[in-house]
Design a protein around this motif. Structure first.
Motif, PDB file in Angstrom:
ATOM      1  N   TYR A 192       0.761  -1.192   0.190  1.00 11.00           N
ATOM      2  CA  TYR A 192      -0.042   0.023   0.034  1.00 11.00           C
ATOM      3  C   TYR A 192       0.968   1.244  -0.004  1.00 11.00           C
ATOM      4  O   TYR A 192       0.385   2.519   0.228  1.00 11.00           O
ATOM      5  N   ARG A 193       2.174   1.098  -0.258  1.00 10.10           N
ATOM      6  CA  ARG A 193       3.174   2.205   0.089  1.00 10.10           C
ATOM      7  C   ARG A 193       3.295   3.062  -1.342  1.00 10.10           C
ATOM      8  O   ARG A 193       3.585   2.337  -2.329  1.00 10.10           O
ATOM      9  N   ALA A 194       3.171   4.360  -0.912  1.00 10.72           N
ATOM     10  CA  ALA A 194       3.258   5.150  -2.216  1.00 10.72           C
ATOM     11  C   ALA A 194       4.612   5.332  -2.969  1.00 10.72           C
ATOM     12  O   ALA A 194       5.762   4.998  -1.999  1.00 10.72           O
ATOM     13  N   PRO A 195       4.816   5.373  -4.152  1.00  5.77           N
ATOM     14  CA  PRO A 195       6.224   5.515  -4.615  1.00  5.77           C
ATOM     15  C   PRO A 195       7.102   6.480  -4.078  1.00  5.77           C
ATOM     16  O   PRO A 195       8.447   6.206  -3.989  1.00  5.77           O
ATOM     17  N   GLU A 196       6.715   7.664  -3.585  1.00  8.90           N
ATOM     18  CA  GLU A 196       7.537   8.682  -3.049  1.00  8.90           C
ATOM     19  C   GLU A 196       8.224   7.903  -1.910  1.00  8.90           C
ATOM     20  O   GLU A 196       9.219   8.197  -1.598  1.00  8.90           O
ATOM     21  N   LEU A 197       7.501   7.100  -1.012  1.00  2.00           N
ATOM     22  CA  LEU A 197       7.845   6.264   0.234  1.00  2.00           C
ATOM     23  C   LEU A 197       9.024   5.499  -0.450  1.00  2.00           C
ATOM     24  O   LEU A 197      10.094   5.131   0.423  1.00  2.00           O
ATOM     25  N   LEU A 198       8.637   4.681  -1.441  1.00  2.00           N
ATOM     26  CA  LEU A 198       9.629   3.689  -1.930  1.00  2.00           C
ATOM     27  C   LEU A 198      10.820   4.313  -2.203  1.00  2.00           C
ATOM     28  O   LEU A 198      11.905   3.438  -2.299  1.00  2.00           O
ATOM     29  N   PHE A 199      10.616   5.358  -2.671  1.00  2.00           N
ATOM     30  CA  PHE A 199      12.062   6.180  -3.227  1.00  2.00           C
ATOM     31  C   PHE A 199      12.626   7.120  -2.265  1.00  2.00           C
ATOM     32  O   PHE A 199      13.519   7.781  -2.481  1.00  2.00           O
ATOM     33  N   GLY A 200      12.225   6.597  -0.894  1.00  2.00           N
ATOM     34  CA  GLY A 200      13.038   7.073   0.238  1.00  2.00           C
ATOM     35  C   GLY A 200      12.658   8.762   0.673  1.00  2.00           C
ATOM     36  O   GLY A 200      13.432   9.134   1.049  1.00  2.00           O
ATOM     37  N   ALA A 201      11.589   9.064   0.161  1.00  2.00           N
ATOM     38  CA  ALA A 201      11.187  10.674   0.606  1.00  2.00           C
ATOM     39  C   ALA A 201      11.014  10.765   1.956  1.00  2.00           C
ATOM     40  O   ALA A 201      10.449  10.055   2.738  1.00  2.00           O
ATOM     41  N   LYS A 202      11.676  11.688   2.560  1.00  2.00           N
ATOM     42  CA  LYS A 202      11.718  12.213   3.821  1.00  2.00           C
ATOM     43  C   LYS A 202      10.532  13.160   4.167  1.00  2.00           C
ATOM     44  O   LYS A 202      10.082  13.488   5.318  1.00  2.00           O
ATOM     45  N   GLN A 203      10.008  13.910   3.066  1.00  2.51           N
ATOM     46  CA  GLN A 203       9.291  14.823   3.231  1.00  2.51           C
ATOM     47  C   GLN A 203       7.873  14.397   2.545  1.00  2.51           C
ATOM     48  O   GLN A 203       7.869  14.185   1.250  1.00  2.51           O
ATOM     49  N   TYR A 204       6.987  14.155   3.240  1.00  2.94           N
ATOM     50  CA  TYR A 204       5.711  13.612   2.410  1.00  2.94           C
ATOM     51  C   TYR A 204       4.449  13.960   2.925  1.00  2.94           C
ATOM     52  O   TYR A 204       4.518  14.436   4.210  1.00  2.94           O
ATOM     53  N   GLY A 205       3.438  13.872   2.523  1.00  5.04           N
ATOM     54  CA  GLY A 205       2.057  14.349   3.028  1.00  5.04           C
ATOM     55  C   GLY A 205       1.011  13.454   2.629  1.00  5.04           C
ATOM     56  O   GLY A 205       1.308  12.263   2.735  1.00  5.04           O
ATOM     57  N   PRO A 206      -0.233  14.002   2.913  1.00  4.82           N
ATOM     58  CA  PRO A 206      -1.500  13.125   2.933  1.00  4.82           C
ATOM     59  C   PRO A 206      -1.586  12.264   1.893  1.00  4.82           C
ATOM     60  O   PRO A 206      -2.556  11.188   1.647  1.00  4.82           O
ATOM     61  N   GLY A 207      -0.894  12.613   0.846  1.00  8.12           N
ATOM     62  CA  GLY A 207      -0.977  11.975  -0.491  1.00  8.12           C
ATOM     63  C   GLY A 207      -0.483  10.257  -0.417  1.00  8.12           C
ATOM     64  O   GLY A 207      -1.253   9.608  -1.118  1.00  8.12           O
ATOM     65  N   LEU A 224     -10.624  -5.977  -7.600  1.00  6.71           N
ATOM     66  CA  LEU A 224     -10.114  -7.380  -7.801  1.00  6.71           C
ATOM     67  C   LEU A 224     -10.409  -8.574  -6.863  1.00  6.71           C
ATOM     68  O   LEU A 224     -10.010  -9.565  -7.289  1.00  6.71           O
ATOM     69  N   ARG A 225     -10.497  -8.302  -5.471  1.00  6.16           N
ATOM     70  CA  ARG A 225     -10.520  -9.202  -4.667  1.00  6.16           C
ATOM     71  C   ARG A 225      -9.293  -9.666  -4.051  1.00  6.16           C
ATOM     72  O   ARG A 225      -9.321 -11.075  -3.942  1.00  6.16           O
ATOM     73  N   ARG A 226      -8.393  -9.243  -4.566  1.00  4.44           N
ATOM     74  CA  ARG A 226      -6.932  -9.653  -4.162  1.00  4.44           C
ATOM     75  C   ARG A 226      -6.049  -8.570  -3.819  1.00  4.44           C
ATOM     76  O   ARG A 226      -6.531  -7.548  -4.910  1.00  4.44           O
ATOM     77  N   PRO A 227      -5.169  -8.452  -3.291  1.00  7.56           N
ATOM     78  CA  PRO A 227      -4.104  -7.366  -3.340  1.00  7.56           C
ATOM     79  C   PRO A 227      -3.616  -6.749  -4.700  1.00  7.56           C
ATOM     80  O   PRO A 227      -3.225  -8.011  -5.398  1.00  7.56           O
ATOM     81  N   PHE A 228      -3.698  -5.673  -4.935  1.00  8.14           N
ATOM     82  CA  PHE A 228      -3.302  -5.422  -6.406  1.00  8.14           C
ATOM     83  C   PHE A 228      -1.694  -5.446  -6.775  1.00  8.14           C
ATOM     84  O   PHE A 228      -1.507  -6.076  -7.604  1.00  8.14           O
ATOM     85  N   LEU A 229      -0.963  -4.908  -5.850  1.00  4.94           N
ATOM     86  CA  LEU A 229       0.514  -4.823  -6.190  1.00  4.94           C
ATOM     87  C   LEU A 229       1.137  -5.500  -5.117  1.00  4.94           C
ATOM     88  O   LEU A 229       1.623  -4.903  -4.069  1.00  4.94           O
ATOM     89  N   GLN A 230       1.725  -6.439  -5.337  1.00  2.96           N
ATOM     90  CA  GLN A 230       2.165  -7.390  -4.284  1.00  2.96           C
ATOM     91  C   GLN A 230       3.792  -7.587  -4.427  1.00  2.96           C
ATOM     92  O   GLN A 230       4.225  -8.675  -4.825  1.00  2.96           O
ATOM     93  N   GLY A 231       4.205  -6.540  -3.951  1.00  7.09           N
ATOM     94  CA  GLY A 231       5.775  -6.593  -4.145  1.00  7.09           C
ATOM     95  C   GLY A 231       6.406  -7.399  -2.978  1.00  7.09           C
ATOM     96  O   GLY A 231       5.676  -7.580  -1.892  1.00  7.09           O
ATOM     97  N   ASN A 232       7.609  -7.883  -3.134  1.00  6.70           N
ATOM     98  CA  ASN A 232       8.449  -8.695  -2.119  1.00  6.70           C
ATOM     99  C   ASN A 232       9.528  -8.148  -1.777  1.00  6.70           C
ATOM    100  O   ASN A 232      10.151  -8.621  -0.830  1.00  6.70           O
ATOM    101  N   SER A 233       9.577  -6.762  -2.137  1.00 10.96           N
ATOM    102  CA  SER A 233      10.854  -6.086  -1.516  1.00 10.96           C
ATOM    103  C   SER A 233      10.477  -4.683  -2.163  1.00 10.96           C
ATOM    104  O   SER A 233       9.507  -4.620  -2.881  1.00 10.96           O
ATOM    105  N   ASP A 234      11.231  -3.664  -1.521  1.00 16.31           N
ATOM    106  CA  ASP A 234      10.618  -2.328  -1.966  1.00 16.31           C
ATOM    107  C   ASP A 234      10.878  -2.284  -3.549  1.00 16.31           C
ATOM    108  O   ASP A 234      10.335  -1.313  -4.276  1.00 16.31           O
ATOM    109  N   ILE A 235      12.050  -2.709  -3.849  1.00 17.63           N
ATOM    110  CA  ILE A 235      12.511  -2.625  -5.368  1.00 17.63           C
ATOM    111  C   ILE A 235      11.531  -3.183  -6.119  1.00 17.63           C
ATOM    112  O   ILE A 235      10.973  -2.654  -7.286  1.00 17.63           O
ATOM    113  N   ASP A 236      11.045  -4.348  -5.689  1.00 15.14           N
ATOM    114  CA  ASP A 236      10.053  -4.964  -6.433  1.00 15.14           C
ATOM    115  C   ASP A 236       8.638  -4.312  -6.446  1.00 15.14           C
ATOM    116  O   ASP A 236       8.090  -4.546  -7.442  1.00 15.14           O
ATOM    117  N   GLN A 237       8.499  -3.781  -5.357  1.00 17.10           N
ATOM    118  CA  GLN A 237       6.988  -3.134  -5.020  1.00 17.10           C
ATOM    119  C   GLN A 237       7.015  -2.031  -6.314  1.00 17.10           C
ATOM    120  O   GLN A 237       6.012  -1.937  -6.956  1.00 17.10           O
TER     121      GLN A 237
END
Ligand code: ATP
Length: 417
Positions: free
Chosen positions: A179-194, A209-222
C-alpha cells in the motif's frame, strides 16, 4: 457489578474488566474489555513502550490528546488512554470485523454500489484527518474496521508516527508495503497526505479485484510492480522524482490501460482511480477532492452501511453485557477469527451472490513468506511539509502526571501490580 465480580475479574486502571485477547499487532496485544463506567465493550491496545524506560513520552501524550479529539463516524473512537505497568493502554470502541475479512470472504459478493460505499467511508475518514493535518501512514484493509451496523472506521490513525517503526518480527507490517506510495519507496523524507490517498487507491483496487493489487516482495520489487502496471514514470510526469534520496532509474516499461487492469470498473471509477494513483504526489487528488468526484454522484448510489455484506463478527458474542460474562472465566486467549458463516443482509431485488471463481486462498502462506523477507520501512514524517518544527521528545515523570491529567484530560491511574 457485584463485589464478587470485582474480586474475581481482573480490573485494569480501576475501570476496565479485562476479557479475552483479540490478537497481537504491530504495537502489542489487543484485548477485549468492558468499560464499567459506561457498560460499553471496548478494545484495549496495550502498547509496549520498549526501551523508552524513562516513561511515557510527553509528545506521544500530546498527540494522543489530538487523536482523542478526532471524532468522526468514519474514525475509530479513542475513548481513553492511560499508562499501566509500564505500557501505554489505548482504549477504543469495539468493532466486529474489518475490510480485509470482507475482501477475503469468498462467500461475499461485492456489488459496484458496495465498493463505492466502502471506499467512500474510507475517504471520508481520511479527509477529516487530513484536514487536521494528521496522516494515517499505515492504511491497509485490516486497519479499516467495521462496526455492528456496517460503518467502516479508520483505525490506528497516527500510531505509526507516534510509536515509530514497528518491530516487524511480531507483525504483519510487511504487508503495508503493498500500500506504499512510490515517493516512500524512493525514500522521500518529506511527504504528505498523498501517501494515504495512494494506499486508499490500492484498497480501492483490492475491492475491485478481490486480491491485493500490487504485491511486491521487496521495496525494489514493489516499485517494479507499480511501474509494470502504470508504466515507468517520466520526469515530465513527476518532476521531483529524480531528487528523491533512493531514486534509481528503472528501465522504461509502458503501462497497461486501466480498463485492462480493472475490466469490471466503470469509466467514472477508472477516472477516480487514475487520479488517486497519480505518480506525482503534488498532482495526486486529495481525499476531499476525491469525495467530490463524479464517481460518487453518478449511479449506482453507495449502499447504505447497514445493508453492506459482511462476514460474521470476528468474535462471539459480539456485544456481551457485563452481566453476560462469567467472572470465573478470566482472560481467555482466542485464536485468530475464522469465517464460519456469513451475514448477508437482505437487499431488495438483489440476490445474495456466491463468488463464482476461487479467490487467493494462500493469504496466510504468503503472509508468512513475506514476513520472512521483512525489512525496515521509512517511517519518519518531516514536519516541514506542514510548516511545523519536528517535536522534541522530553519525557514525563510521575510528578508531571496530575498536571498532565488536567491539561490533557487523560485518565492516569496509579500503576499498581
Ligand atoms: N477496536 C477494535 N475492536 C475489535 N477488535 C480489534 C480492535 N482493534 C484491533 N482489534 C483486533 O485486535 C487484533 C490486533 O490488532 P492490531 O490493530 O494491533 O493489529 P493488526 O491489525 O492485526 O496488524 P497490524 O498491527 O499490522 O495493523 C486484530 O485481530 C484486530 O482485528
Amino acid at each position: 457489578m457485584s463485589e464478587v465480580d470485582n474480586l474475581l475479574t481482573k480490573k485494569v486502571a480501576d475501570r476496565y474488566l479485562k476479557r479475552e485477547v483479540l490478537g497481537e499487532g504491530t504495537y502489542g496485544v489487543v484485548y477485549k474489555a468492558i468499560d464499567t463506567k459506561s457498560g460499553q465493550v471496548v478494545a484495549i491496545k496495550k502498547i509496549r513502550l520498549g526501551k523508552q524506560k524513562e516513561g511515557v513520552n510527553f509528545t506521544a501524550l500530546r498527540e494522543i490528546k489530538l487523536l482523542k479529539e478526532l471524532k468522526d463516524p468514519n474514525i475509530i473512537e479513542l475513548i481513553d488512554a492511560f499508562p499501566h505497568k509500564g505500557n501505554l493502554h489505548l482504549v477504543f470502541e469495539f468493532m466486529e470485523t474489518d475490510l480485509e475479512a470482507v475482501i477475503r470472504d469468498r462467500n461475499i459478493f461485492l456489488s459496484p454500489a458496495d465498493i463505492k460505499s466502502y471506499i467512500q467511508m474510507t475517504l471520508k475518514g481520511l479527509a477529516v484527518c487530513h484536514k487536521k493535518w494528521v496522516l494515517h501512514r499505515d492504511m491497509k484493509p485490516n486497519n479499516l474496521l467495521i462496526g455492528a451496523h456496517g460503518q467502516l472506521k479508520l483505525a490506528d490513525f497516527g500510531l505509526a508516527r507516534l510509536f515509530g517503526s514497528p518491530d516487524r518480527r511480531f507483525t504483519h507490517q510487511v504487508f503495508a508495503r503493498w500500500y506504499r506510495a512510490p515517493e516512500l519507496l524512493f525514500g522521500a523524507k518529506q511527504y504528505g497526505p498523498g501517501v494515504d490517498v495512494w494506499a486508499a487507491a490500492c484498497i480501492f483496487a483490492e475491492l475491485l479485484l478481490r486480491r491485493p493489487f500490487l504485491q511486491g516482495n521487496s521495496d525494489i520489487d514493489q516499485l517494479g510492480k507499480i511501474f509494470a502496471a502504470f508504466g515507468t514514470p517520466k520526469p515530465s510526469q513527476w518532476h521531483d522524482m529524480v531528487y528523491l534520496p533512493d531514486y534509481v532509474e528503472y528501465q522504461y516499461v509502458p503501462g497497461q490501460s486501466l480498463k485492462t487492469l480493472f475490466p469490471t470498473a466503470t469509466e467514472d471509477c477508472l477516472d477516480l482511480l487514475s487520479k488517486m494513483f497519480s505518480y506525482d504526489p503534488k498532482a495526486r487528488i486529495s481525499a476531499e477532492q476525491a469525495l467530490e468526484h463524479r464517481y460518487f454522484s453518478s449511479g449506482p448510489p453507495p449502499t447504505e452501511p447497514a445493508l453492506l455484506p459482511r462476514p460474521p463478527p470476528k468474535r462471539e458474542p459480539a456485544n456481551p453485557r457485563v452481566s453476560d460474562l462469567n467472572p470465573n472465566d478470566g482472560p481467555v486467549v482466542l485464536s485468530p477469527p475464522r469465517k464460519s458463516r456469513r451475514v448477508m443482509p437482505h437487499r431488495e431485488g438483489f440476490e445474495a451472490n456466491v463468488r463464482p471463481e476461487k479467490m487467493d486462498d494462500h493469504g496466510n502462506e504468503l503472509r508468512q513468506a513475506a514476513d520472512e523477507r521483512s525489512e525496515q520501512v521509512p517511517m519518519s514524517l518531516d514536519f516541514s511539509v506542514f510548516g511545523m518544527n519536528p517535536p522534541t521528545r522530553p519525557t514525563i515523570n510521575s510528578a508531571d502526571r496530575s498536571h498532565l491529567k488536567r491539561k490533557l484530560d487523560l485518565e492516569f491511574q496509579p500503576e499498581e501490580e
